[in-house]
Design a protein around this motif. Structure first.
Motif, PDB file in Angstrom:
ATOM      1  N   ASP A 377       5.283   2.706  -9.120  1.00 11.08           N
ATOM      2  CA  ASP A 377       5.373   1.687 -10.055  1.00 11.08           C
ATOM      3  C   ASP A 377       3.681   1.431 -10.264  1.00 11.08           C
ATOM      4  OD1 ASP A 377       5.406  -0.603 -11.694  1.00 11.08           O
ATOM      5  OD2 ASP A 377       7.229  -1.395 -10.841  1.00 11.08           O
ATOM      6  N   ARG A 378       3.040   1.836 -11.199  1.00  7.41           N
ATOM      7  CA  ARG A 378       1.519   1.744 -11.235  1.00  7.41           C
ATOM      8  C   ARG A 378       1.397   0.420 -11.764  1.00  7.41           C
ATOM      9  NH1 ARG A 378      -1.305   4.945 -14.157  1.00  7.41           N
ATOM     10  NH2 ARG A 378       0.055   5.359 -15.833  1.00  7.41           N
ATOM     11  N   THR A 379       2.247  -0.143 -12.432  1.00 12.11           N
ATOM     12  CA  THR A 379       2.174  -1.435 -13.305  1.00 12.11           C
ATOM     13  C   THR A 379       2.047  -2.512 -12.061  1.00 12.11           C
ATOM     14  OG1 THR A 379       2.763  -0.628 -15.266  1.00 12.11           O
ATOM     15  CG2 THR A 379       2.757  -3.224 -14.722  1.00 12.11           C
ATOM     16  N   GLU A 380       3.093  -2.277 -11.103  1.00  9.27           N
ATOM     17  CA  GLU A 380       2.957  -3.247  -9.975  1.00  9.27           C
ATOM     18  C   GLU A 380       1.876  -3.343  -9.038  1.00  9.27           C
ATOM     19  OE1 GLU A 380       5.881  -3.715  -5.733  1.00  9.27           O
ATOM     20  OE2 GLU A 380       6.741  -3.000  -7.611  1.00  9.27           O
ATOM     21  N   LEU A 381       1.379  -1.987  -8.910  1.00 10.49           N
ATOM     22  CA  LEU A 381       0.238  -1.815  -8.181  1.00 10.49           C
ATOM     23  C   LEU A 381      -0.993  -2.230  -8.639  1.00 10.49           C
ATOM     24  CD1 LEU A 381       0.703   1.869  -6.997  1.00 10.49           C
ATOM     25  CD2 LEU A 381       1.206  -0.378  -5.538  1.00 10.49           C
ATOM     26  N   ALA A 382      -1.151  -2.139  -9.934  1.00 13.47           N
ATOM     27  CA  ALA A 382      -2.234  -2.920 -10.807  1.00 13.47           C
ATOM     28  C   ALA A 382      -2.352  -4.100 -10.649  1.00 13.47           C
ATOM     29  CB  ALA A 382      -2.325  -2.635 -12.251  1.00 13.47           C
ATOM     30  N   VAL A 394      -3.213  -3.825 -16.001  1.00 14.11           N
ATOM     31  CA  VAL A 394      -2.968  -2.766 -16.774  1.00 14.11           C
ATOM     32  C   VAL A 394      -3.291  -1.215 -16.257  1.00 14.11           C
ATOM     33  CG1 VAL A 394      -3.135  -1.443 -19.081  1.00 14.11           C
ATOM     34  CG2 VAL A 394      -3.180  -3.818 -18.945  1.00 14.11           C
ATOM     35  N   PRO A 395      -2.324  -0.336 -15.659  1.00 14.97           N
ATOM     36  CA  PRO A 395      -2.401   0.700 -15.286  1.00 14.97           C
ATOM     37  C   PRO A 395      -3.577   1.687 -16.010  1.00 14.97           C
ATOM     38  CG  PRO A 395      -0.363   0.677 -15.848  1.00 14.97           C
ATOM     39  CD  PRO A 395      -0.983  -0.608 -16.228  1.00 14.97           C
ATOM     40  N   VAL A 396      -4.383   2.588 -15.408  1.00 10.74           N
ATOM     41  CA  VAL A 396      -5.303   3.618 -15.984  1.00 10.74           C
ATOM     42  C   VAL A 396      -4.299   4.587 -16.481  1.00 10.74           C
ATOM     43  CG1 VAL A 396      -7.234   5.029 -15.680  1.00 10.74           C
ATOM     44  CG2 VAL A 396      -7.141   2.864 -14.805  1.00 10.74           C
ATOM     45  N   GLY A 397      -4.550   5.203 -17.813  1.00 12.22           N
ATOM     46  CA  GLY A 397      -3.856   6.167 -18.379  1.00 12.22           C
ATOM     47  C   GLY A 397      -4.260   7.577 -18.471  1.00 12.22           C
ATOM     48  N   SER A 398      -5.914   7.561 -17.766  1.00 14.32           N
ATOM     49  CA  SER A 398      -6.388   8.903 -18.027  1.00 14.32           C
ATOM     50  C   SER A 398      -7.411   9.250 -16.911  1.00 14.32           C
ATOM     51  CB  SER A 398      -7.211   8.833 -19.141  1.00 14.32           C
ATOM     52  OG  SER A 398      -8.122  10.003 -19.307  1.00 14.32           O
ATOM     53  N   HIS A 399      -7.320  10.361 -16.644  1.00 12.26           N
ATOM     54  CA  HIS A 399      -8.409  10.806 -15.567  1.00 12.26           C
ATOM     55  C   HIS A 399      -9.744  11.016 -15.767  1.00 12.26           C
ATOM     56  CE1 HIS A 399      -4.196  12.281 -14.215  1.00 12.26           C
ATOM     57  NE2 HIS A 399      -4.972  12.251 -12.985  1.00 12.26           N
ATOM     58  N   GLY A 417       7.025   7.951 -15.925  1.00 10.59           N
ATOM     59  CA  GLY A 417       6.749   6.885 -15.439  1.00 10.59           C
ATOM     60  C   GLY A 417       7.780   6.662 -14.055  1.00 10.59           C
ATOM     61  N   GLN A 418       7.829   5.571 -13.612  1.00  7.86           N
ATOM     62  CA  GLN A 418       8.574   5.298 -12.662  1.00  7.86           C
ATOM     63  C   GLN A 418       9.898   5.502 -12.531  1.00  7.86           C
ATOM     64  OE1 GLN A 418      10.836   2.826 -11.475  1.00  7.86           O
ATOM     65  NE2 GLN A 418      10.882   3.666  -9.314  1.00  7.86           N
ATOM     66  N   ASP A 419      10.601   6.472 -11.766  1.00  4.61           N
ATOM     67  CA  ASP A 419      12.204   6.674 -11.800  1.00  4.61           C
ATOM     68  C   ASP A 419      12.611   7.274 -10.445  1.00  4.61           C
ATOM     69  OD1 ASP A 419      14.582   8.048 -12.424  1.00  4.61           O
ATOM     70  OD2 ASP A 419      14.019   8.329 -14.576  1.00  4.61           O
ATOM     71  N   THR A 420      13.238   6.463  -9.834  1.00  8.87           N
ATOM     72  CA  THR A 420      13.833   6.718  -8.596  1.00  8.87           C
ATOM     73  C   THR A 420      14.699   8.080  -8.471  1.00  8.87           C
ATOM     74  OG1 THR A 420      13.462   4.478  -7.686  1.00  8.87           O
ATOM     75  CG2 THR A 420      14.963   6.041  -6.474  1.00  8.87           C
ATOM     76  N   ALA A 421      15.659   8.040  -9.453  1.00  2.07           N
ATOM     77  CA  ALA A 421      16.618   9.018  -9.660  1.00  2.07           C
ATOM     78  C   ALA A 421      15.805  10.232  -9.856  1.00  2.07           C
ATOM     79  CB  ALA A 421      17.648   8.759 -10.555  1.00  2.07           C
ATOM     80  N   ARG A 569       2.281  -1.107  -0.066  1.00  2.00           N
ATOM     81  CA  ARG A 569       3.007  -1.047  -1.272  1.00  2.00           C
ATOM     82  C   ARG A 569       3.511   0.216  -1.707  1.00  2.00           C
ATOM     83  NH1 ARG A 569       3.846  -5.528  -4.435  1.00  2.00           N
ATOM     84  NH2 ARG A 569       2.909  -6.687  -2.857  1.00  2.00           N
ATOM     85  N   ILE A 570       2.532   1.268  -1.688  1.00  3.49           N
ATOM     86  CA  ILE A 570       2.958   2.664  -2.052  1.00  3.49           C
ATOM     87  C   ILE A 570       3.828   3.258  -1.129  1.00  3.49           C
ATOM     88  CG2 ILE A 570       1.699   4.786  -2.027  1.00  3.49           C
ATOM     89  CD1 ILE A 570      -0.559   3.641  -3.304  1.00  3.49           C
ATOM     90  N   SER A 571       3.660   2.956   0.393  1.00  4.79           N
ATOM     91  CA  SER A 571       4.548   3.449   1.232  1.00  4.79           C
ATOM     92  C   SER A 571       6.003   2.932   1.113  1.00  4.79           C
ATOM     93  CB  SER A 571       4.150   2.930   2.888  1.00  4.79           C
ATOM     94  OG  SER A 571       2.728   3.656   3.119  1.00  4.79           O
ATOM     95  N   ARG A 572       6.078   1.649   0.624  1.00  2.70           N
ATOM     96  CA  ARG A 572       7.415   0.934   0.627  1.00  2.70           C
ATOM     97  C   ARG A 572       8.066   1.712  -0.763  1.00  2.70           C
ATOM     98  NH1 ARG A 572       5.363  -5.015   1.267  1.00  2.70           N
ATOM     99  NH2 ARG A 572       5.077  -4.996   3.404  1.00  2.70           N
ATOM    100  N   MET A 573       7.262   1.991  -1.761  1.00  4.81           N
ATOM    101  CA  MET A 573       7.872   2.810  -2.940  1.00  4.81           C
ATOM    102  C   MET A 573       8.449   4.112  -2.684  1.00  4.81           C
ATOM    103  SD  MET A 573       5.055   1.571  -5.589  1.00  4.81           S
ATOM    104  CE  MET A 573       4.949  -0.187  -6.310  1.00  4.81           C
ATOM    105  N   LEU A 574       7.653   4.907  -1.880  1.00  6.94           N
ATOM    106  CA  LEU A 574       7.879   6.246  -1.384  1.00  6.94           C
ATOM    107  C   LEU A 574       9.172   6.296  -0.424  1.00  6.94           C
ATOM    108  CD1 LEU A 574       4.500   7.890  -0.570  1.00  6.94           C
ATOM    109  CD2 LEU A 574       5.885   7.889  -2.845  1.00  6.94           C
TER     110      LEU A 574
END
Length: 728
Positions: A377-382, A394-399, A417-421, A569-574
Motif C-alpha cells: 500500500d504505497r499511499t500508507e507508506l508515503a 502522495v506516492p510517486v507515480g513515475s520512475h 495497485g495494492q491487491d492482496t488476492a 511496515r513493508i515486511s508486515r504487508m508482505l
C-alpha cells in the motif's frame, strides 16, 4: 549524509547508442492523462523577498555534509558540496526552475537553439557579451571545445566520471563572432541543454593533468556571482566571496561560508549561533517548531543551585535531582536559542524506492516481483513518512520524473495497485503454495550465495519480532526523529562508479501473461482463474521444499530509523500475502558498496534524484545488464539487475529525437514498461527540512530549483518576506 546532490549524471554510465530497430511498443495505460500538466506536490519554501528588501553585505553560514575532495563536478568523487560550489562560482547555461524544468540562464546565454537538424544537428549558442572569467578573459568557443574534448571519452588520460552527450559531438566552432559558439553533433541528441552546465575554463579542461588535478583542491579561474576565496580543510570550511568581476545582479551577501557539520550536530550548532542555514532531521525540526511556539510564553527554568556532584558519582549511582534539573535547564536554554530559526519545508527532487534484486532467487521470477508490488500500500507508506511532517502524502507515480516536471505521468497503472488476492494469485501461479513441505538446510548451503544468513534462525526471528514490537510501540513518539532515506545514489559518494559499455540488443521475445480483466501491462496480473492460496497469510509459502523468504538489507546507522520503520511496515504487508522477510542490518559505510551495488540483497531501500533530462540520466539506472568482455555482468547503475530490450530501445528513441513532445511520450512509455517489470517500486518523494534564520531571505528548502546565490541575504530591518506557500 547527502540530501542535495549532483544527480545521477555524476556517476559513470554507459553512453553507447543502441539502434532502436523496428520494435513497436504500444503505449501502456497509466493513471494520468498524457496531456495533463502536473504540479509539484510541494512548492519551494525559501522566504522569497525582493532584492530591495535584502540588505547589502553579511555572511551566510551554511551547513554542508563535506568539504569536497574535488571541485571538478565531472570526477567520480565529486559530491553535493562540489555541486553547491560550482553553482555559485561557475557558468551554468541552463538552471532548473521550481517545476524541475531547464531554463536558459540569461547571465550567460542570450539565446541557444537548434539551427539545423539535417543532415546533422547544429546548436548555436549566443553568449552574453559581458560574460567573462575572473581573470578578465571572455567566455567563448575555446572553453566549450576544451570541455568537449575532455569529456568526449576519446582520451582515457582524462579521469572522467561521465561523458553522456559529449560523446555525440562532432565539432565545436566559433560562430560569426566571438560571442557565438556552433556545436555540431555526429548523432542527434535530444538533451543538448544538459551540456556545458557547469562550464569550466579551458585552464581546467585543456589538458589531462589540469583536468585530473588542477581543480581538485582549488578553483583559480571562475565566472559566477561568487569566487572561491579560501578552502580550510582543518576547520572544514569553504569560504566564497563576492566576485568583483561579476556582470550580473550583484550578490547581496559579502560571503558564504560552507561548513561541514554532521547531521546529528546541526541543532546544537544552530543553537550556539554558529549556523544560519542547515538541512536538518525531523527531530531537530520539532525542536525548532516547539521553541518558536513557546517563545514569550514562559521563560526558561532557572538553573538549579549547587554542584551536581558528577565527579563524586559512582558508575551505578542514579542521577540526582540536581542532575536532572541541570540537564533540563541546559535543554531549555538550547531550545530558547532556537527560537530565532524556522523550519522551511518542501520535498526533495528525489524519491525513495523499494528495490527488488532480480538477478537470482525468488525475485528472478517477474511474477514474484509483481506479487511483492501488489502487496504494497504505497499511499500508507508515503503517509507514514510525510504526514507527520505536514507534507503531501502522495506516492510517486513515475520512475523517470516527479510531479511538476513535463515528463511526469502516473504510470503505476501498468502494474496495478495494492491487491492482496491478486498478489497471492501471482505467487500461486509461480508455484509458491502454502503448507508445502520445507527442507531444512544447514551450514553454508543454508547461508546461500547472498551470505550472512543466521546460524540460529529461531533466535533471530524472536529478536526481529521483539525489535519490530519495540519499533511499533515507539512509532508515534519517534516518527519525526530522523531522516526517511539516508541513501541517494550519485549524491553522497557511496555508490561506486560503474564501468561503461553496451552492445546492440536483440528483442528478447519473452512471452508474458495477460489478464483479460485488467488494463495494465501484459504479465502484470496472474492468469484468469488462478486461485489465491487459502491461508497464505498464516504461514510461509513454499516451493520445491524451500520457504519463500526474502533478505531485506538495511543500513543500521542512527540516521535511518525512519527508513527502517518503512521497511518494517513493508515486511508486515508482505507477510499478509505469505512472503516472509529476513531483516539484515549492515553498517552504513558498507550498505551500498558491499550489498546494493554488489547485488547481495533481495530487498533494499534507497533513493534516486530526479533529473530534468531523464532520457540521458535515467537510462543507465534501467538499462538491461549486459555481459562484459571479462565475463562479468555490466549493470551500469541498474542495481536491481532487471531490464528489458523494450525499455532500452525506448530510451534510445527518446534521446535521438529533437521533437520535445515525442521525447516526452517515449519517456512515459519507457516508464510504464519499467513499472511492468517490477524491478523497483517508487514509494514517496523525500522530505526536505531546512532550518533557517528567520530574517534570511531567498534561501531554505529549494525543492527542484537551482539556488539563486546572488539574491540570498538578510532582510532589511522591518522588511518581511512574501507569504509562506502554505499560508503560514
Amino acid at each position: 549524509m547527502s540530501y542535495d546532490g549532483v544527480g545521477p549524471r555524476a556517476v559513470m554510465r554507459s553512453v553507447a547508442f543502441l539502434t532502436a530497430g523496428a520494435l513497436a511498443v504500444p503505449l501502456l495505460t497509466g493513471c494520468g492523462s498524457e496531456d495533463e500538466t502536473s504540479k509539484p506536490l510541494a512548492g519551494q519554501d525559501i522566504a522569497p523577498a525582493a532584492r530591495a528588501q535584502v540588505t547589502q553585505g553579511g555572511t551566510l553560514r551554511w551547513a554542508v555534509d563535506t568539504v569536497p575532495e574535488t571541485f571538478n563536478t565531472f570526477q567520480s568523487d565529486a559530491d553535493a558540496t562540489t555541486t553547491r560550489v560550482a553553482q555559485a562560482v561557475l557558468p551554468s547555461l541552463y538552471r532548473i526552475d521550481e517545476n524541475g524544468r531547464a531554463q536558459r540562464n540569461p547571465a550567460y546565454l542570450e539565446s541557444a537553439k537548434v539551427v539545423d537538424s539535417e543532415p546533422k544537428q547544429v546548436v548555436l549558442y549566443k553568449l552574453n557579451q559581458q560574460a567573462v572569467w575572473s581573470d578578465g578573459r571572455e567566455i567563448g568557443a575555446a572553453d566549450f571545445a576544451a570541455q568537449w574534448r575532455a569529456l568526449s571519452g576519446k582520451d582515457s588520460a582524462y579521469w572522467t566520471a561521465r561523458n553522456a552527450g559529449y560523446d555525440r559531438i562532432e565539432k565545436i566552432e566559433r560562430g560569426e563572432n566571438d560571442l557565438e559558439v556552433r556545436v555540431t553533433f555526429a548523432r542527434p541528441y535530444a538533451d543538448w541543454q544538459s551540456l556545458f552546465s557547469p562550464l569550466y575554463p579551458k585552464q581546467v579542461m585543456g589538458t589531462p593533468d589540469s583536468f585530473n588535478d588542477g581543480a581538485r583542491r582549488k578553483l583559480k579561474v571562475t565566472a559566477g556571482p561568487f569566487v572561491v576565496k579560501k578552502v580550510d580543510r582543518k576547520n572544514e570550511q569553504v569560504r566564497l566571496a563576492r566576485n568583483p568581476r561579476w556582470w550580473g545582479r550583484p550578490a547581496k551577501l559579502s560571503e558564504i561560508v560552507l561548513t561541514a557539520v554532521p547531521r546529528e550536530k546541526r541543532a546544537a550548532a544552530l543553537a550556539a549561533g554558529k549556523l544560519d542555514l542547515a538541512e536538518i532531521d525531523p527531530a531537530a525540526a520539532q525542536r525548532i517548531d516547539s521553541a518558536s511556539a513557546a517563545k514569550g510564553a514562559a521563560g526558561p527554568r532557572s538553573v538549579a543551585s549547587g554542584s551536581s556532584g558528577a565527579a563524586e558519582k559512582k558508575a551505578d549511582d542514579k542521577p540526582s535531582e540536581a542532575d536532572k534539573a541541570d540537564k533540563a535547564s541546559k535543554a531549555d536554554k538550547a531550545d530558547t536559542s532556537l527560537a530565532g530559526f524556522e523550519v522551511r519545508r518542501s520535498l526533495e527532487p528525489a524519491y525513495t524506492q523499494l528495490a527488488l534484486n532480480g538477478a537470482d532467487g525468488p525475485l528472478a521470477d517477474e511474477r514474484v516481483r509483481r506479487a511483492v508490488a501488489r502487496a504494497l500500500d504505497r499511499t500508507e507508506l508515503a503517509a507514514l513518512v510525510l504526514k507527520p511532517l505536514g507534507l503531501p502524502a502522495v506516492p510517486v507515480g513515475s520512475h523517470l520524473a516527479l510531479s511538476g516536471q513535463e515528463a511526469y505521468a502516473d504510470g503505476s497503472g501498468a502494474l496495478g495497485g495494492q491487491d492482496t488476492a491478486e498478489a497471492q494469485a501471482l505467487l500461486a501461479d509461480a508455484g509458491w503454495v502454502a503448507g508445502g513441505p520445507i527442507k531444512e538446510e544447514t551450514g553454508e548451503k543454508a547461508a546461500g550465495a547472498k551470505g550472512e544468513k543466521s546460524k540460529d534462525k529461531k533466535s533471530d526471528e524472536k529478536k526481529e519480532e521483539k525489535e519490530e514490537k519495540k519499533e511499533k510501540d515507539k512509532n508515534e513518539e519517534d516518527k519525526n526523529k530522523d531522516d526517511d532515506g539516508t541513501y541517494i545514489v550519485g549524491q553522497d559518494g557511496k555508490a561506486p562508479g560503474e564501468t561503461t559499455g553496451g552492445k546492440e540488443l536483440a528483442q528478447d521475445g519473452k512471452q508474458q501473461l495477460t489478464h483479460p480483466h485488467q488494463g495494465g501491462a501484459p504479465g502484470a496480473y496472474a492468469p484468469k482463474g488462478t486461485a489465491a492460496p487459502a491461508g497464505a497469510a498464516a504461514g510461509a509459502l513454499a516451493k520445491n521444499g524451500k520457504a519463500l523468504s526474502l533478505r531485506f538489507v538495511l543500513p543500521s546507522g542512527p540516521g535511518s530509523e525512519s527508513l527502517r520503520q518503512v521497511a518494517t511496515r513493508i515486511s508486515r504487508m508482505l507477510a499478509k500475502v505469505g512472503i516472509r522477510t529476513e531483516t539484515v542490518k549492515v553498517a552504513d559505510d558498507s550498505y551500498f558498496k558491499d550489498h546494493v551495488a554488489s547485488g547481495s540483497y533481495d530487498l533494499a531501500l534507497y533513493s534516486w534524484p530526479a533529473s530534468a533530462f531523464p532520457a540521458t540520466d535515467a537510462r543507465p539506472i534501467y538499462a538491461k545488464p549486459q555481459p562484459a568482455a571479462d565475463g562479468s555482468l555490466n549493470v551500469e547503475q541498474n542495481y536491481t539487475r532487471v531490464g528489458t530490450d523494450q525499455v532500452d530501445q525506448l530510451f534510445d528513441q527518446a534521446i535521438s529525437t529533437l521533437d520535445e513532445g515525442e521525447e516526452r511520450d517515449l519517456i512515459r512509455k519507457a516508464d510504464t514498461r519499467i513499472w511492468a517489470a517490477a524491478g523497483s517500486i517508487p514509494l514517496y518523494q523525500r522530505p526536505q527540512l531546512t532550518a533557517a534564520r528567520k530574517n534570511l531571505a531567498n534561501a531554505g528548502a529549494f525543492g527542484f530549483q537551482t539556488p539563486v546565490y546572488e539574491d540570498m541575504g538578510f532582510l532589511e530591518k522591518g522588511a518581511r518576506p512574501a507569504a509562506h506557500p502554505s499560508g503560514k
